[in-house]
Each structure stands twice: as C-alpha cells, then as structure tokens.
Design a protein around this motif. Structure first.
Motif, PDB file in Angstrom:
ATOM      1  N   GLY A  92       0.807  -1.221   0.000  1.00 35.28           N
ATOM      2  CA  GLY A  92       0.000   0.000   0.000  1.00 35.28           C
ATOM      3  C   GLY A  92       0.832   1.258   0.000  1.00 35.28           C
ATOM      4  O   GLY A  92       0.606   2.173  -0.809  1.00 35.28           O
ATOM      5  N   ASN A  93       1.822   1.321   0.878  1.00 35.93           N
ATOM      6  CA  ASN A  93       2.656   2.517   0.952  1.00 35.93           C
ATOM      7  C   ASN A  93       3.586   2.628  -0.247  1.00 35.93           C
ATOM      8  O   ASN A  93       3.864   3.742  -0.718  1.00 35.93           O
ATOM      9  CB  ASN A  93       3.462   2.509   2.258  1.00 35.93           C
ATOM     10  CG  ASN A  93       2.612   2.809   3.480  1.00 35.93           C
ATOM     11  OD1 ASN A  93       2.256   3.948   3.739  1.00 35.93           O
ATOM     12  ND2 ASN A  93       2.273   1.783   4.234  1.00 35.93           N
ATOM     13  N   SER A  94       4.067   1.490  -0.754  1.00 29.89           N
ATOM     14  CA  SER A  94       4.905   1.532  -1.957  1.00 29.89           C
ATOM     15  C   SER A  94       4.103   2.011  -3.159  1.00 29.89           C
ATOM     16  O   SER A  94       4.639   2.715  -4.025  1.00 29.89           O
ATOM     17  CB  SER A  94       5.490   0.141  -2.238  1.00 29.89           C
ATOM     18  OG  SER A  94       6.320  -0.284  -1.189  1.00 29.89           O
ATOM     19  N   ILE A 131       7.019   2.537   5.960  1.00 27.83           N
ATOM     20  CA  ILE A 131       7.700   1.308   5.552  1.00 27.83           C
ATOM     21  C   ILE A 131       8.918   1.051   6.448  1.00 27.83           C
ATOM     22  O   ILE A 131       9.125  -0.072   6.936  1.00 27.83           O
ATOM     23  CB  ILE A 131       8.123   1.400   4.078  1.00 27.83           C
ATOM     24  CG1 ILE A 131       6.879   1.394   3.173  1.00 27.83           C
ATOM     25  CG2 ILE A 131       9.049   0.245   3.702  1.00 27.83           C
ATOM     26  CD1 ILE A 131       7.184   1.611   1.706  1.00 27.83           C
ATOM     27  N   CYS A 132       9.726   2.077   6.670  1.00 25.34           N
ATOM     28  CA  CYS A 132      10.904   1.934   7.537  1.00 25.34           C
ATOM     29  C   CYS A 132      10.494   1.614   8.967  1.00 25.34           C
ATOM     30  O   CYS A 132      11.134   0.806   9.655  1.00 25.34           O
ATOM     31  CB  CYS A 132      11.734   3.219   7.500  1.00 25.34           C
ATOM     32  SG  CYS A 132      12.432   3.624   5.896  1.00 25.34           S
ATOM     33  N   ILE A 164      -2.116   1.547  12.014  1.00 28.50           N
ATOM     34  CA  ILE A 164      -1.955   2.894  11.458  1.00 28.50           C
ATOM     35  C   ILE A 164      -1.176   2.876  10.145  1.00 28.50           C
ATOM     36  O   ILE A 164      -1.615   3.499   9.163  1.00 28.50           O
ATOM     37  CB  ILE A 164      -1.289   3.822  12.493  1.00 28.50           C
ATOM     38  CG1 ILE A 164      -2.203   3.984  13.712  1.00 28.50           C
ATOM     39  CG2 ILE A 164      -0.984   5.185  11.878  1.00 28.50           C
ATOM     40  CD1 ILE A 164      -1.619   4.810  14.824  1.00 28.50           C
ATOM     41  N   PRO A 165      -0.032   2.192  10.032  1.00 30.49           N
ATOM     42  CA  PRO A 165       0.643   2.143   8.719  1.00 30.49           C
ATOM     43  C   PRO A 165      -0.201   1.495   7.633  1.00 30.49           C
ATOM     44  O   PRO A 165      -0.044   1.816   6.457  1.00 30.49           O
ATOM     45  CB  PRO A 165       1.908   1.315   9.006  1.00 30.49           C
ATOM     46  CG  PRO A 165       2.149   1.474  10.463  1.00 30.49           C
ATOM     47  CD  PRO A 165       0.787   1.558  11.076  1.00 30.49           C
ATOM     48  N   LEU A 220      -4.805   3.522   2.827  1.00 29.37           N
ATOM     49  CA  LEU A 220      -6.231   3.355   2.555  1.00 29.37           C
ATOM     50  C   LEU A 220      -6.992   4.657   2.755  1.00 29.37           C
ATOM     51  O   LEU A 220      -7.825   5.045   1.934  1.00 29.37           O
ATOM     52  CB  LEU A 220      -6.811   2.260   3.468  1.00 29.37           C
ATOM     53  CG  LEU A 220      -6.303   0.839   3.220  1.00 29.37           C
ATOM     54  CD1 LEU A 220      -6.885  -0.115   4.248  1.00 29.37           C
ATOM     55  CD2 LEU A 220      -6.662   0.387   1.817  1.00 29.37           C
ATOM     56  N   ILE A 221      -6.707   5.354   3.858  1.00 30.53           N
ATOM     57  CA  ILE A 221      -7.409   6.601   4.156  1.00 30.53           C
ATOM     58  C   ILE A 221      -7.110   7.655   3.097  1.00 30.53           C
ATOM     59  O   ILE A 221      -8.017   8.291   2.551  1.00 30.53           O
ATOM     60  CB  ILE A 221      -7.021   7.110   5.557  1.00 30.53           C
ATOM     61  CG1 ILE A 221      -7.592   6.189   6.637  1.00 30.53           C
ATOM     62  CG2 ILE A 221      -7.529   8.538   5.778  1.00 30.53           C
ATOM     63  CD1 ILE A 221      -7.112   6.520   8.032  1.00 30.53           C
TER      64      ILE A 221
END
Length: 329
Positions: free
Chosen positions: A55-57, A85-86, A297-298, A303-304
């Motif tokens: 998702g973050n990538s 991610i980190c 949260i990550p 998504l948010i």
C-alpha cells in the motif's frame, strides 16, 4: 546507510555494555504457546506486513510517476509512506521470527539499535504530520501565496528537519535507556520489540529520572506537534466557515479530513503508551497499543489517503489500466 549506522551503534552499545554488569542479551515474551495459534498469528501479521509494504509503496510509486502529483502535499504524503515502511520494517521481521515460541536472544547492542530506529522513524512520523497540517493551513488560508511559500527547497528542508530533529531527540534517549544497570544476563521483555518503557522496567536501579526524560521527549515529539496541528486547524476551520458555497466548504474540508483521521489515531495511541503515568499502565496494555501503531496505522494510512483523495484514486486507476493494457498487448 542504515546498516553502517547500525554497526556503528552496535559498537557503541557493546563498549557501553562492557562497563556495566548488565545482561548480554534479551528475549521477547512469546504471544502464545499454542502451535495452531502461532501459525495463524504468523500468517495474519505477515499478511498485514505485506499489505503495508504494498500500500505505501503504491503511493510512493504513483506520486513519483505522475507529474500532476508533484506538489508539496503529495511530496509529504510519499515521504510519510516511506517512514511507515521503515517504521514497520524495523520491528515486524524480528517479531515474526519470534512468534513460533523459540525465544531468539537479542544483544544489548541490537536492542538499542532497534529502539533507536523505531523511536526515530516514529518521531519523524509525528513531526511530518505537523508539517502536513502546516501545508494544509497555507493551502486553505493563503491560497494565492501557496506556491511562493511552499517552495521545493522549503519542503525538502521540512522533511529533512523532521528526521534530523527526531534523531537528535531519540539518540540520547536510547543511549540513556541502554546505559541503566540490569540484573541478570538474560532478561525477558514483555513486548515484541525493544521499546523504552518495557526495557526500563527491567532496570535494577531507580529509573524516575529516566522516566522523566522519556516524558520530556514525549512532550517534544507528541504534545508540541499536536498543539501546532490544533492551531493550524483552528485557523483552517475559521477560513472554511467563511466560504459561502457549501461545495467550497466540502472540498476544503475533504482535503483535511484524511489527515485529521491519521493524526487522531497516531497521537492518541502513542500518548497512551508514552505519556501515561507508569503506575496506571500495564505491560500488556502497552503491547496492545503498540500493535495498533505498528500495524493498524501504517496499514490505514494508504487506505485513508487513497479512498478520500480523488487525485490519488485517479492516478492509481490509470496505473492499473496501463498495466492491464500492456499485459493484453
């Protein structure tokens, strides 16, 4: 860079450890002893971790790929995803390796390194959320001067400053926590990561001074940025209420609602762990809250921001369409 800094810190912690009669290693308390539940938990947390990475990538890739998203708002959003991610990669792999009941030891140096990276990325995350609030303040309250104020140089300085300030606060704290004397050579941490509160509970001496310093750092990382966010949104709310059209008010509020949701989740859970008096907290509660800001949260961040942001959704839709078209050809 991270590996080089890790080994440097490991050497510093090892030399520090030689000067005290503390433990040579820690072990983490297992979540459960049932083999079936261990398999389920491993698969569940591994799935969450993969979803967080994907998702973050995806957000980072979309922001980099589309020039229409090369604005301060999405620049900060992509950096926030990088921190997420980190942040999770610092803790989750070790947690997964310990989930099957075999207590794998971690040295004092390794514990200190994990604590430093975990607190640094978490602190930078909190500072960056305050920076995003300032960006929204300038965009809504001073739209005509937005491009003049939020220059590329200022945006880079804010991101680097968030990470630098987090390091300056967490490095001394980590060294202080790891320098306390411990009783024994192999101690069990009632947690799934090396965080400051559970490690301090294992100290042999009085830790009131250490706890006070932890609260001071918590105020700088959590309270002050949250107050700045509240001030920003106070002026944003005043500006939005002055907008005459209902559609204009809705559009202005929609750009802030995603950020507010993340802020409440992040600062709320972290405050319950780091700012509550030790007498009113339990180790099990701290571990439960840590699961929220380590996994939930990550995972919710992309998504948010994706579901509440038309530009990101449109860019993702175009990316999927291009990939489907290329595969068809």
């Amino acid at each position: 860079i991270f590996l080089t800094f890790y080994f440097f810190l490991a050497g510093e912690m090892s030399s520090l450890h030689l000067n005290q009669s503390g433990p040579t290693e820690f072990v983490f308390r297992v979540l459960t002893t049932s083999p079936k539940i261990q398999i389920l938990l491993f698969c569940f947390f591994l799935l969450l971790y993969i979803m967080i990475l994907c998702g973050n990538s995806a957000i980072i890739g979309v922001v980099c790929a589309y020039s229409s998203l090369h604005t301060p708002m999405y620049f900060f959003l992509s950096n926030l995803s990088s921190l997420e991610i980190c942040y999770t990669s610092t803790t989750v792999p070790l947690m997964l390796s310990n989930i099957f009941g075999t207590q794998k030891p971690i040295s004092l140096a390794g514990c200190g390194a994990q604590m430093l990276f975990f607190l640094t990325f978490g602190g930078a995350d909190c500072f960056l959320l305050a920076v995003i609030a300032y960006d929204r303040y300038v965009a809504i309250c001073h739209p005509l001067h937005y491009t003049l104020i939020m220059t590329q140089q200022l945006c880079i300085q804010m991101v680097v400053g968030s990470l630098g300030l987090a390091i300056c606060l967490t490095l001394p704290l980590t060294a202080l926590v790891c320098s306390v004397p411990f009783c024994g050579h192999r101690l069990e941490i009632n947690h799934f990561l090396c965080d400051a509160p559970p490690v301090l509970r294992l100290a042999c001496e009085d830790t009131h001074i250490h706890q006070a310093i932890l609260y001071v750092v918590g105020i700088f990382v959590l309270v002050i940025p949250f107050l700045l966010i509240c001030i920003s949104y106070f002026f944003i709310a005043i500006t939005i209420l002055r907008i005459r059209s209902a559609e204009g008010r809705r559009r202005a509020f929609s750009t802030c609602s995603s950020h507010l949701t993340v802020v409440l989740l992040q600062y709320g859970c972290c405050s319950l762990v780091y700012l509550r008096p030790r007498s009113s907290t339990s180790e099990d509660e701290d571990r439960q809250f840590a699961l929220v800001y380590t996994f939930v949260i990550p995972l919710l961040n992309p998504l948010i921001y994706t579901l509440r942001n038309k530009d990101v959704k449109e860019a993702l839709r175009k990316s999927v369409s291009r990939k489907a078209t290329s595969e068809t050809l």
